[in-house]
Design a protein around this motif. Structure first.
Motif, PDB file in Angstrom:
ATOM      1  N   GLU A 115      -5.957   2.917 -11.337  1.00  8.70           N
ATOM      2  CA  GLU A 115      -6.895   4.046 -11.255  1.00  8.70           C
ATOM      3  C   GLU A 115      -6.161   5.336 -10.918  1.00  8.70           C
ATOM      4  O   GLU A 115      -6.461   6.393 -11.476  1.00  8.70           O
ATOM      5  N   THR A 135       0.833  -1.195   0.000  1.00 10.55           N
ATOM      6  CA  THR A 135       0.000   0.000   0.000  1.00 10.55           C
ATOM      7  C   THR A 135       0.866   1.243   0.000  1.00 10.55           C
ATOM      8  O   THR A 135       1.874   1.296   0.707  1.00 10.55           O
ATOM      9  N   ARG A 142      -9.609   4.773  -1.249  1.00 10.72           N
ATOM     10  CA  ARG A 142      -8.553   4.012  -1.908  1.00 10.72           C
ATOM     11  C   ARG A 142      -8.793   3.883  -3.404  1.00 10.72           C
ATOM     12  O   ARG A 142      -9.925   3.811  -3.870  1.00 10.72           O
ATOM     13  N   LEU A 143      -7.686   3.861  -4.135  1.00  8.63           N
ATOM     14  CA  LEU A 143      -7.699   3.624  -5.570  1.00  8.63           C
ATOM     15  C   LEU A 143      -6.709   2.514  -5.880  1.00  8.63           C
ATOM     16  O   LEU A 143      -5.669   2.391  -5.222  1.00  8.63           O
ATOM     17  N   SER A 144      -7.019   1.709  -6.879  1.00  6.70           N
ATOM     18  CA  SER A 144      -5.992   0.802  -7.373  1.00  6.70           C
ATOM     19  C   SER A 144      -4.891   1.644  -7.997  1.00  6.70           C
ATOM     20  O   SER A 144      -5.108   2.809  -8.373  1.00  6.70           O
ATOM     21  N   THR A 145      -3.709   1.071  -8.125  1.00  2.23           N
ATOM     22  CA  THR A 145      -2.613   1.830  -8.735  1.00  2.23           C
ATOM     23  C   THR A 145      -2.965   2.240 -10.152  1.00  2.23           C
ATOM     24  O   THR A 145      -2.660   3.360 -10.584  1.00  2.23           O
ATOM     25  N   ARG A 173       0.257  -1.939  -4.750  1.00  2.00           N
ATOM     26  CA  ARG A 173      -1.024  -2.557  -5.109  1.00  2.00           C
ATOM     27  C   ARG A 173      -2.135  -1.528  -5.150  1.00  2.00           C
ATOM     28  O   ARG A 173      -3.052  -1.621  -5.969  1.00  2.00           O
ATOM     29  N   GLN A 174      -2.077  -0.546  -4.252  1.00  2.00           N
ATOM     30  CA  GLN A 174      -3.155   0.428  -4.130  1.00  2.00           C
ATOM     31  C   GLN A 174      -2.619   1.713  -3.507  1.00  2.00           C
ATOM     32  O   GLN A 174      -1.544   1.734  -2.901  1.00  2.00           O
TER      33      GLN A 174
END
Length: 510
Positions: free
Chosen positions: A245, A210, A240-243, A293-294
């Motif tokens: 995104e 993270t 949170r966003l995925s990488t 990952r995020q």
């Protein structure tokens, strides 16, 4: 590690807290935050910032501009009076990159100390990084990843491994500094950023983990994303966003001919917009190098990290979510003792292997029980709706957005047995799984049934245990409370039994 437990005397602890103030003299803004006290889940009672731009010209001139200094001194004078009005005896003042790097930084500190009457600590880059990491530890459970705090003058990075602090570094990659050093040319910033990050090979440790994004510039990017997708919660903490995104969001600044054309930017404060392209390019280059990952956004930063550093060990290990909920229940519910009784009473409901909980689901159930009566003063017709808005947008730490929604849904169903699309956003429910929705209905129904026995008062439901016998859910009442049995109790208890697929029985003992 068990981080939550019933703590007696929550009302007394809340009443005895002394306010603590933090003045953060940053490269872009000077801010005062006054907290109720130095506790695991600190609640701000006052929060004000002044955009002074101290770091705007440090890279090119080496000094703080006289105009910025005067704005900062006026802010400090105002904050000093406010601190006295709020009876703040413990006022901590910290200065970061702009003051640290400026040739006239020492002169600024001496003048500021005369205005405030207290000492000002100029943080080293390493200490600033450590405080940012402790801010993450204040707001998240078992934090594990790399935290980055982007300010106006610098970027602090630090590796957090299960609440242990590892490598840390500072880089001259603040938004105002990049504008100054590149002549406001975003294409020049890429080489500057890549060169600085190349000196930090340990960033590769962030792969698949993270990235915790701290700082107003990055929170503004998150706000833009929320606006673009019409996200129903307006809460930055834990968003949170995925990488992928996050990279797509950053890419919008590279592709846009005019940043003001990017969807969502109109909702960002005008003073923040000029640094957004540089914040986006720093985040882009950082994520491509790190490959996490995020990305998780945090409103907890160095100010909260400073509070965390002052806590005794027994307070640091408390669960921030349970700590907040207990204190909030002490302030807003009829009885915090009754709220803890609900935790124990519902333990028996979920003791059945059919409804096995994870450790996180259990702590969320406890949090829901603690918050279940905070809306009791509202009009009965609107308690459910108001509880949703209050809880979903509360200043909670130690919980992600799915957890927030579970808490909001649980307390909604404590007041409203049925879903009502007009009162409860369909978009809110759509953000969580069917399992989360079902658990929220069960927890809400259980609390609703319990209140038919206790009327929100302590000392009753501990005498009316739940149990499972021969496939039935059984409620046992002592003989001296036998008259509490009746049509409304049976209707609510029957609703609970139906939700878990059981028949029910109410028995009188003794």
């Amino acid at each position: 590690m068990t981080r939550w437990k019933e703590v007696s005397g929550a009302n007394e602890r809340t009443a005895e807290m002394e306010p603590i103030g933090v003045i953060d003299i940053g490269s872009n803004s000077v801010r005062l935050v006054v907290y109720e006290g130095a506790v695991r889940a600190p609640t701000p009672v006052f929060n004000e910032k002044v955009l002074c731009g101290l770091g705007r010209s440090v890279a090119s001139t080496g000094s703080l501009s006289s105009e910025a200094v005067e704005r900062a001194m006026a802010a400090l004078a105002r904050f000093n009076v406010i601190a006295h009005i709020l009876s703040v005896k413990n006022l901590r003042v910290i200065a970061t990159a702009a003051v640290r790097d400026a040739q006239n930084g020492r002169e600024f500190i001496e003048r500021g100390e005369r205005v405030l009457g207290v000492s000002i600590e100029t943080l080293s880059g390493e200490k600033e990084a450590r405080l940012a990491a402790q801010g993450i530890m204040m707001g998240f459970i078992d934090a594990d990843g790399i935290a980055g705090d982007m300010g106006g003058g610098s970027l602090e990075l630090i590796d957090i491994v299960q609440d242990r602090l590892k490598e840390a570094a500072t880089a001259p990659l603040g938004g105002l500094r990049l504008i100054d050093s590149t002549g406001n040319k975003i294409e020049r910033a890429v080489d500057v950023i890549d060169s600085a990050l190349a000196n930090l090979p340990w960033l590769a440790n962030g792969k698949g983990r993270t990235f915790y994004a701290v700082g107003g510039t990055w929170r503004s990017l998150a706000k833009m994303h929320m606006d673009q997708i019409h996200y129903p919660l307006r809460v930055m903490q834990g968003y949170r966003l995925s990488t992928a995104e996050a990279l797509d969001l950053c890419e919008q600044f590279r592709k846009a001919k005019k940043p003001l054309d990017i969807p969502g930017i109109a909702g960002v404060a005008r003073a923040r917009r000029e640094v957004l392209p540089f914040g986006a390019i720093v985040l882009d280059r950082l994520l491509r190098r790190m490959q996490p990952r995020q990305v998780v956004f945090s409103v907890f930063g160095i100010r909260e990290g400073l509070i965390y550093s002052l806590l005794p060990p027994h307070e640091k290990i408390r669960d921030p979510l349970i700590s907040f909920c207990e204190d909030y229940a002490a302030l807003r519910s009829r009885s915090v003792e009754h709220a803890w009784e609900l935790c124990r009473w519902t333990d028996e409901l979920f003791a059945n292997p059919e409804f096995e909980e994870t450790a996180d689901e259990r702590r969320l159930r406890y949090a829901a029980c603690l918050l279940s009566d905070v809306g009791w003063r509202a009009h009965p017709d609107y308690r459910g709706e108001q509880s949703v808005n209050t809880i979903a947008h509360a200043g909670l730490g130690g919980v992600d957005h799915q957890g927030r929604i579970f808490l909001a849904l649980s307390v909604f169903h404590r007041h409203e047995p049925e879903d009502n699309g007009e009162q409860l956003s369909e978009r809110l429910r759509s953000l969580v799984s069917k399992r989360v929705q079902r658990r929220a209905r069960i927890v809400g129904a259980a609390i609703r049934a319990a209140h038919m026995l206790s009327i929100g008062m302590a000392g009753i439901i501990d005498q009316t245990p739940l149990s499972y016998e021969n496939g039935k859910l059984v409620l046992t009442l002592p003989r001296h409370y036998a008259a509490l049995d009746g049509e409304r109790l049976r209707r609510r208890f029957g609703t609970l039994a139906d939700l878990i697929g059981k028949k029910f029985d109410i028995r009188i003992s003794g």
